[in-house]
Design an enzyme around this catalytic site. Structure first.
Site, PDB file in Angstrom:
ATOM      1  N   GLU A   1       1.797  -0.503  -5.049  1.00 11.17           N
ATOM      2  CA  GLU A   1       0.787   0.501  -5.355  1.00 11.17           C
ATOM      3  C   GLU A   1       1.515   1.844  -5.354  1.00 11.17           C
ATOM      4  O   GLU A   1       1.619   2.511  -4.333  1.00 11.17           O
ATOM      5  CB  GLU A   1      -0.339   0.525  -4.314  1.00 11.17           C
TER       6      GLU A   1
ATOM      7  N   ASP B   1       0.835  -1.196   0.000  1.00 11.08           N
ATOM      8  CA  ASP B   1       0.000   0.000   0.000  1.00 11.08           C
ATOM      9  C   ASP B   1       0.878   1.259   0.000  1.00 11.08           C
ATOM     10  O   ASP B   1       1.869   1.323   0.730  1.00 11.08           O
ATOM     11  CB  ASP B   1      -0.879  -0.029   1.257  1.00 11.08           C
TER      12      ASP B   1
END
Ligand code: GLC
Ligand code: CA
Length: 563
Positions: free
Chosen positions: A277, A217
């Site tokens: 990401e 993330d």
């Protein structure tokens, strides 16, 4: 010819060069116990569905204990399971059963920030300014005579300032802490060695339990420019995610972390991997995350952010493949995830997903939305994506051509964007509404095992039309989107020229994207007026009905060329 040229055969190369990975937004996938929230047992019960769909791997969004201020992206304990979602033994069973079904499993790791309820942050609050406990996060004195102004001018991605002032032990307002996202998501200080050591342990904890890898993330965010300098001449209206240089995105130091992590991944058998990401551009910046001693995949957000226009898509495809060829990495195509408006809506309304866009640019004018055209385009886009060189990520519900849910009442919106934007941005709930499994509304269209659960009772209310998109309705219907995805994935598995490897553009009309892959395979996507099928070609799959020997507008075809 573009893309990777001299590759070993598919069976001999690491799986992550070709894989189609299915993103499970755990809260919305399948609910086993009637509380209106998806859970681990729900996923276990749907493994046969995923196997039949034909994906190679699943990625599960954060399942750790969390106060759910950002639905799990606020992690209170990285080495356990959220009680609402199950128990650690259940997670271990799921990992094993996913493998038994011949699929891989990725978990989501959130290293940029924790929850404010993480033990470390609670310790930091209780500790004095300058203490080692505070040094694991970014605690700073404020500016102004009494420290009443934030330490710098950074803003939260979700809206409002990126700093929150704490009350010290003496009851007085004291230091400020940094949160690039919600107030309840304090940023870790990656200049602190303890943070590095902790996350290495977290990786090993899950690798030891058999996961095949991680989705990282905010992978471009962990390292901040030393000294946390102000953003220079910020446009107060421009969002934090704007593509310009920011002192907190895409800093060189982040690559050191990935070099450490790569060594850990490589120390385990069976090609463990990580996907970043990283909302960075241009593609040459993405490629830096994929150097041979760093990560394996990085979502191709330039592709996801392209409107439904052949020239733009072609440009993005070329840029990506060129940039990634430099570092020998495969591309990871993606059109949907839990943060962006669903492609059915986006492609119809000409919306741009993701960074630096206004609410209207992101969500569009509902009154102009034509779902028939949007669905045609999303289906054609899927066949384009699955024919390109590399791997792909599919978001739950995409295989059903689910549209964005636009009818969630305001008092049911849960995304922190909604409150932090002063209720001007409805946020991302519209792409997170629980999956419809059955035509009938009982059990929230089969989302829940408990038939008494209504669509209203699901943690986000489902639209009344949800049943018409359900798996039950689409299963076995030769014209359904689900059938198209199943057939595409089955063809992809057998077609050795698909997945990673070279592609060659075929000369065509300006409003057509056409390319071939090894084995006389070709993909045609028509954005303009109907065109003739290439002569002598055999149709393997089509995203919509042909009209005689013509490819209609907004239709993609997979073909076997005659020569
Ligand atoms: C990522 C996640 C998003 C989350 C944010 C903060 O962008 O995909 O859902 O809100 O990080 O963790
Ligand atoms: Ca549940």
């Amino acid at each position: 010819m573009r893309g990777q040229n001299s590759l070993p055969a598919r069976a001999e190369r690491p799986w992550w060069r070709d894989a189609v990975t299915y993103q499970i937004y755990i809260r919305s996938f399948a609910d086993s116990n009637g509380d209106g929230k998806g859970d681990i047992e729900g996923i276990r019960s749907r493994l046969p569905y995923l196997k039949k769909l034909g994906v190679d791997a699943i990625w599960i969004t954060p399942w750790y204990p969390s106060p759910q201020k950002d639905h799990g992206y606020d992690v209170a304990d990285y080495m356990d399971i959220e009680p609402d979602y199950g128990i650690l033994a259940g997670a271990e069973r799921l990992i094993k059963e996913t493998h038994d079904h011949g699929m891989r499993i990725l978990v989501d790791i959130v290293p940029n920030h924790s929850s404010d309820l993480h033990e470390w942050f609670q310790d930091a609050l209780k500790s004095a300014p300058g203490s080692p406990e505070r040094d694991r996060y970014w605690f700073k004195e404020g500016k102004g005579e009494h420290g009443e102004l934030p330490p710098n001018n950074w803003r939260s991605v979700f809206g409002g300032p990126a700093w929150e002032r704490v009350i010290e032990a003496d009851g007085q307002p004291g230091q400020w802490y940094l949160h690039l996202f919600a107030v309840e998501q304090p940023d870790f200080n990656w200049e602190n060695k303890e943070v590095h050591d902790y996350f290495k342990d977290v990786l090993k904890f899950w690798l030891n339990r058999g996961v095949d890898g991680f989705r990282i993330d905010v992978a471009h965010g962990m390292v901040k420019l030393h000294g946390l300098p102000d953003i220079v001449a910020p446009d107060p209206k421009s969002e934090m995610l704007a593509p310009e240089n920011r002192p907190f995105w895409d800093q060189d130091g982040v690559h050191e972390i990935y070099r450490e992590w790569r060594k850990i991944l490589d120390s385990y058998p069976d090609n463990r991997m990580a996907v970043a990401e990283a909302w960075v551009s241009p593609s040459s910046r993405i490629a830096r995350y994929l150097r041979p001693d760093e990560l394996m995949n990085s979502f191709n957000f330039e592709f996801l952010s392209s409107p439904w226009k052949p020239d733009e898509l072609k440009k993005m495809i070329n840029h990506s493949l060129e940039a990634l060829a430099e570092v020998g990495a495969p591309s990871s195509w993606v059109f949907n995830n839990h943060d962006v408006v669903r492609s059915v809506d986006r492609f119809d309304l000409g919306l741009i997903a993701g960074s630096g866009t206004t609410t209207l640019e992101r969500q569009g004018d509902e009154k102009k939305f034509n779902i028939v055209r949007g669905t045609q385009r999303a289906r054609a886009g899927a066949l384009l994506m699955l024919a390109l060189p590399g791997g792909a990520y599919v978001y739950q519900g995409e295989e059903l051509a689910l549209p964005e849910a636009r009818d969630i009442p305001e008092d049911r919106l849960t995304d922190p964007r909604w409150s932090m934007s002063g209720q001007t941005d409805r946020g991302r709930d519209g792409c997170r509404v629980p999956m419809p499994w059955t035509k009938d509304s009982s059990g929230a269209f089969g989302f829940s095992n408990d038939p008494a659960l209504t669509p209203e009772d699901a943690w986000l209310p489902q639209s009344s039309s949800w049943g018409s998109f359900s798996v039950e309705v689409q299963d076995g219907d030769p014209a359904s989107t689900l059938t198209m995805y199943r057939r595409a994935l089955a063809i992809r598995r057998n077609e050795s020229g698909l997945g990673d490897g070279p592609m060659t553009w075929i000369d065509s009309e300006p409003l057509v994207l056409a390319f071939s892959r090894l084995g006389n395979f070709a993909c045609y996507v028509n954005f303009g007026e109907p065109i003739d099928l290439p002569e002598g070609s055999e149709v393997l799959l089509s995203s919509g009905p042909l009209v005689g020997r013509k490819i209609p507008t907004d239709t993609a075809l997979w073909l076997r060329l005659s020569k």
